[in-house]
Design a protein around this motif. Sequence first.
Motif, PDB file in Angstrom:
ATOM      1  N   SER A  17       0.827  -1.205   0.000  1.00  0.00           N
ATOM      2  CA  SER A  17       0.000   0.000   0.000  1.00  0.00           C
ATOM      3  C   SER A  17       0.862   1.257   0.000  1.00  0.00           C
ATOM      4  CB  SER A  17      -0.901   0.025   1.250  1.00  0.00           C
ATOM      5  OG  SER A  17      -1.773  -1.072   1.273  1.00  0.00           O
ATOM      6  N   LEU A  18       0.293   2.305  -0.545  1.00  0.00           N
ATOM      7  CA  LEU A  18       0.889   3.635  -0.492  1.00  0.00           C
ATOM      8  C   LEU A  18      -0.246   4.645  -0.370  1.00  0.00           C
ATOM      9  CD1 LEU A  18       3.599   3.598  -3.325  1.00  0.00           C
ATOM     10  CD2 LEU A  18       4.050   3.810  -0.876  1.00  0.00           C
ATOM     11  N   ARG A  19       0.056   5.786   0.233  1.00  0.00           N
ATOM     12  CA  ARG A  19      -0.915   6.881   0.264  1.00  0.00           C
ATOM     13  C   ARG A  19      -0.271   8.121  -0.325  1.00  0.00           C
ATOM     14  NH1 ARG A  19      -4.196  10.091   5.052  1.00  0.00           N
ATOM     15  NH2 ARG A  19      -2.151  11.051   5.385  1.00  0.00           N
ATOM     16  N   LEU A  20      -0.894   8.637  -1.352  1.00  0.00           N
ATOM     17  CA  LEU A  20      -0.447   9.857  -1.987  1.00  0.00           C
ATOM     18  C   LEU A  20      -1.214  11.038  -1.408  1.00  0.00           C
ATOM     19  CD1 LEU A  20      -0.367   8.737  -5.732  1.00  0.00           C
ATOM     20  CD2 LEU A  20       1.373   8.425  -3.953  1.00  0.00           C
ATOM     21  N   SER A  21      -0.528  12.166  -1.324  1.00  0.00           N
ATOM     22  CA  SER A  21      -1.146  13.402  -0.855  1.00  0.00           C
ATOM     23  C   SER A  21      -0.997  14.480  -1.908  1.00  0.00           C
ATOM     24  CB  SER A  21      -0.492  13.879   0.448  1.00  0.00           C
ATOM     25  OG  SER A  21      -0.627  12.930   1.474  1.00  0.00           O
ATOM     26  N   CYS A  22      -1.954  15.378  -1.961  1.00  0.00           N
ATOM     27  CA  CYS A  22      -1.889  16.506  -2.885  1.00  0.00           C
ATOM     28  C   CYS A  22      -2.367  17.742  -2.146  1.00  0.00           C
ATOM     29  CB  CYS A  22      -2.750  16.251  -4.107  1.00  0.00           C
ATOM     30  SG  CYS A  22      -2.884  17.684  -5.207  1.00  0.00           S
ATOM     31  N   ALA A  23      -1.442  18.636  -1.874  1.00  0.00           N
ATOM     32  CA  ALA A  23      -1.761  19.888  -1.203  1.00  0.00           C
ATOM     33  C   ALA A  23      -2.024  20.948  -2.257  1.00  0.00           C
ATOM     34  CB  ALA A  23      -0.622  20.302  -0.291  1.00  0.00           C
ATOM     35  N   ALA A  24      -3.178  21.603  -2.133  1.00  0.00           N
ATOM     36  CA  ALA A  24      -3.578  22.595  -3.127  1.00  0.00           C
ATOM     37  C   ALA A  24      -3.639  23.983  -2.502  1.00  0.00           C
ATOM     38  CB  ALA A  24      -4.943  22.229  -3.698  1.00  0.00           C
ATOM     39  N   SER A  25      -3.420  24.982  -3.349  1.00  0.00           N
ATOM     40  CA  SER A  25      -3.648  26.333  -2.881  1.00  0.00           C
ATOM     41  C   SER A  25      -5.141  26.492  -2.624  1.00  0.00           C
ATOM     42  CB  SER A  25      -3.187  27.358  -3.921  1.00  0.00           C
ATOM     43  OG  SER A  25      -3.939  27.202  -5.109  1.00  0.00           O
ATOM     44  N   ARG A  26      -5.513  27.429  -1.791  1.00  0.00           N
ATOM     45  CA  ARG A  26      -6.924  27.577  -1.425  1.00  0.00           C
ATOM     46  C   ARG A  26      -7.775  27.834  -2.662  1.00  0.00           C
ATOM     47  NH1 ARG A  26      -9.213  31.600   3.314  1.00  0.00           N
ATOM     48  NH2 ARG A  26     -11.376  30.893   3.263  1.00  0.00           N
ATOM     49  N   TYR A  27      -7.282  28.636  -3.585  1.00  0.00           N
ATOM     50  CA  TYR A  27      -8.041  28.943  -4.796  1.00  0.00           C
ATOM     51  C   TYR A  27      -8.264  27.689  -5.622  1.00  0.00           C
ATOM     52  CZ  TYR A  27      -9.124  30.591  -9.462  1.00  0.00           C
ATOM     53  OH  TYR A  27      -9.712  30.776 -10.685  1.00  0.00           O
ATOM     54  N   THR A  28      -7.213  26.890  -5.782  1.00  0.00           N
ATOM     55  CA  THR A  28      -7.319  25.677  -6.584  1.00  0.00           C
ATOM     56  C   THR A  28      -8.326  24.722  -5.961  1.00  0.00           C
ATOM     57  OG1 THR A  28      -5.052  25.915  -7.302  1.00  0.00           O
ATOM     58  CG2 THR A  28      -6.033  23.740  -7.547  1.00  0.00           C
ATOM     59  N   TYR A  29      -8.271  24.584  -4.662  1.00  0.00           N
ATOM     60  CA  TYR A  29      -9.150  23.646  -3.973  1.00  0.00           C
ATOM     61  C   TYR A  29     -10.598  24.059  -4.127  1.00  0.00           C
ATOM     62  CZ  TYR A  29     -10.382  20.191  -0.458  1.00  0.00           C
ATOM     63  OH  TYR A  29     -10.904  19.108   0.192  1.00  0.00           O
ATOM     64  N   SER A  30     -10.860  25.338  -4.286  1.00  0.00           N
ATOM     65  CA  SER A  30     -12.235  25.817  -4.361  1.00  0.00           C
ATOM     66  C   SER A  30     -12.891  25.540  -5.701  1.00  0.00           C
ATOM     67  CB  SER A  30     -12.276  27.328  -4.084  1.00  0.00           C
ATOM     68  OG  SER A  30     -11.638  28.033  -5.141  1.00  0.00           O
ATOM     69  N   LEU A  81      -4.898   9.850  -1.991  1.00  0.00           N
ATOM     70  CA  LEU A  81      -5.229   8.642  -2.730  1.00  0.00           C
ATOM     71  C   LEU A  81      -4.598   7.476  -1.978  1.00  0.00           C
ATOM     72  CD1 LEU A  81      -6.661   7.560  -5.274  1.00  0.00           C
ATOM     73  CD2 LEU A  81      -4.404   7.526  -6.378  1.00  0.00           C
ATOM     74  N   GLN A  82      -5.447   6.716  -1.293  1.00  0.00           N
ATOM     75  CA  GLN A  82      -4.986   5.513  -0.607  1.00  0.00           C
ATOM     76  C   GLN A  82      -4.998   4.381  -1.609  1.00  0.00           C
ATOM     77  OE1 GLN A  82      -3.890   4.995   2.637  1.00  0.00           O
ATOM     78  NE2 GLN A  82      -3.443   2.910   1.959  1.00  0.00           N
ATOM     79  N   MET A  83      -3.865   3.757  -1.802  1.00  0.00           N
ATOM     80  CA  MET A  83      -3.727   2.696  -2.788  1.00  0.00           C
ATOM     81  C   MET A  83      -3.364   1.396  -2.075  1.00  0.00           C
ATOM     82  SD  MET A  83      -1.715   4.772  -5.792  1.00  0.00           S
ATOM     83  CE  MET A  83      -0.207   4.905  -4.837  1.00  0.00           C
ATOM     84  N   ASP A  84      -4.258   0.446  -2.119  1.00  0.00           N
ATOM     85  CA  ASP A  84      -4.057  -0.857  -1.488  1.00  0.00           C
ATOM     86  C   ASP A  84      -4.008  -1.952  -2.546  1.00  0.00           C
ATOM     87  OD1 ASP A  84      -6.355   0.304   0.995  1.00  0.00           O
ATOM     88  OD2 ASP A  84      -4.175   0.239   1.159  1.00  0.00           O
ATOM     89  N   SER A  85      -3.508  -3.107  -2.145  1.00  0.00           N
ATOM     90  CA  SER A  85      -3.419  -4.255  -3.060  1.00  0.00           C
ATOM     91  C   SER A  85      -2.782  -3.849  -4.381  1.00  0.00           C
ATOM     92  CB  SER A  85      -4.823  -4.838  -3.303  1.00  0.00           C
ATOM     93  OG  SER A  85      -5.402  -5.253  -2.090  1.00  0.00           O
ATOM     94  N   LEU A  86      -1.688  -3.148  -4.279  1.00  0.00           N
ATOM     95  CA  LEU A  86      -1.039  -2.627  -5.485  1.00  0.00           C
ATOM     96  C   LEU A  86      -0.527  -3.748  -6.377  1.00  0.00           C
ATOM     97  CD1 LEU A  86       0.754   0.425  -3.880  1.00  0.00           C
ATOM     98  CD2 LEU A  86      -0.758   0.534  -5.861  1.00  0.00           C
ATOM     99  N   LYS A  87      -0.592  -3.492  -7.665  1.00  0.00           N
ATOM    100  CA  LYS A  87      -0.154  -4.450  -8.672  1.00  0.00           C
ATOM    101  C   LYS A  87       0.969  -3.827  -9.511  1.00  0.00           C
ATOM    102  CE  LYS A  87      -4.946  -6.039  -9.198  1.00  0.00           C
ATOM    103  NZ  LYS A  87      -6.063  -6.235 -10.158  1.00  0.00           N
ATOM    104  N   PRO A  88       1.783  -4.641 -10.137  1.00  0.00           N
ATOM    105  CA  PRO A  88       2.849  -4.080 -10.991  1.00  0.00           C
ATOM    106  C   PRO A  88       2.301  -3.141 -12.059  1.00  0.00           C
ATOM    107  CG  PRO A  88       3.281  -6.389 -10.553  1.00  0.00           C
ATOM    108  CD  PRO A  88       1.921  -6.098  -9.980  1.00  0.00           C
ATOM    109  N   GLU A  89       1.111  -3.425 -12.548  1.00  0.00           N
ATOM    110  CA  GLU A  89       0.536  -2.559 -13.591  1.00  0.00           C
ATOM    111  C   GLU A  89       0.089  -1.205 -13.056  1.00  0.00           C
ATOM    112  OE1 GLU A  89      -0.296  -5.728 -12.882  1.00  0.00           O
ATOM    113  OE2 GLU A  89      -2.466  -6.067 -13.116  1.00  0.00           O
ATOM    114  N   ASP A  90       0.163  -0.991 -11.754  1.00  0.00           N
ATOM    115  CA  ASP A  90      -0.122   0.321 -11.186  1.00  0.00           C
ATOM    116  C   ASP A  90       1.098   1.230 -11.250  1.00  0.00           C
ATOM    117  OD1 ASP A  90      -2.027  -1.335  -8.639  1.00  0.00           O
ATOM    118  OD2 ASP A  90      -2.816  -0.237 -10.371  1.00  0.00           O
TER     119      ASP A  90
END
Length: 125
Positions: A17-30, A81-90
């Motif tokens: 598993s891996l968890r990706l994070s994406c921090a956005a500027s306030r304007y972008t998030y809106s 993005l929580q990614m579980d049961s990852l496969k090589p094709e990911d």
Amino acid sequence: QVQLVESGGGSVQAGGSLRLSCAASRYTYSTNWMGWFRQAPGKEREGVAAMHTRYGGTLYADSVKGRFTMSQDAAKNTVYLQMDSLKPEDTAMYYCAAAPGTPIQALGVRDYNSWGQGTQVTVSS
């Protein structure tokens, strides 16, 4: 200024598993729609997951349904993005993106105009 910064990529073995994070500027998030995309070498960029950040609704590509989960922390203008049961094709470069309005296709690359720099995910067998 529009800004998206991804983090959390890395190398794992299949089934991990891996968890990706994406921090956005306030304007972008809106902008309300944010998505995760990926691009493997020699392949086109494809949509993985998308979320309406105001109402929390999510959409997933068939290839990741049941394995990936997109979530948000609105107080931090951050999506995950929580990614579980990852496969090589990911294995791919993963990008976070924001749409300027309501996308015609929530997982459509062309509907998003703000992109992060990407974070690499490598899954070994």
